[in-house]
Scaffold this motif. Sequence first.
Motif: not given
Length: 135
Positions: A107-113
């Motif tokens: 969500x928003x600028x939160x990513x899972x890498x």
Amino acid sequence: MRMPKYQSGLSTTGLLITLLAAGFAIMCLFKMVPAYMDDRFIQEGLKSLTENVDQIDEMSDEQIRKQIGRFFVVNNVRSQSEKDIKIERKQDRTLVKMEYEVRVPIFANVDVVMTFNNVWDSKRPYDCCKPDSEM
């Protein structure tokens, strides 16, 4: 022993927090599982080279990529292509590597890498998809 007059259960705030945590976990699960499923198919594609392990030294890099690419098409792997495969030929063995990462927005600028490192070694064809450090 004194028994309470009324039982107290989960409060509305507690229920809301529990539902939010469960919803977040389910959302992460739905967004991350496809990347792990694609990685499993990529590993199976590399393992398919085991069928031709005797001829792997005579095969060109393009033939190896084509064989794995056909496996990707049949199994609907879209996140990676056969162009991402690195083939390293050594004196006594052939290494076929597929190292990549998948970035999934939460969500928003939160990513899972998620980082994946799969290596197929012609000397150990049945120990597929472990990085060099684990072999």
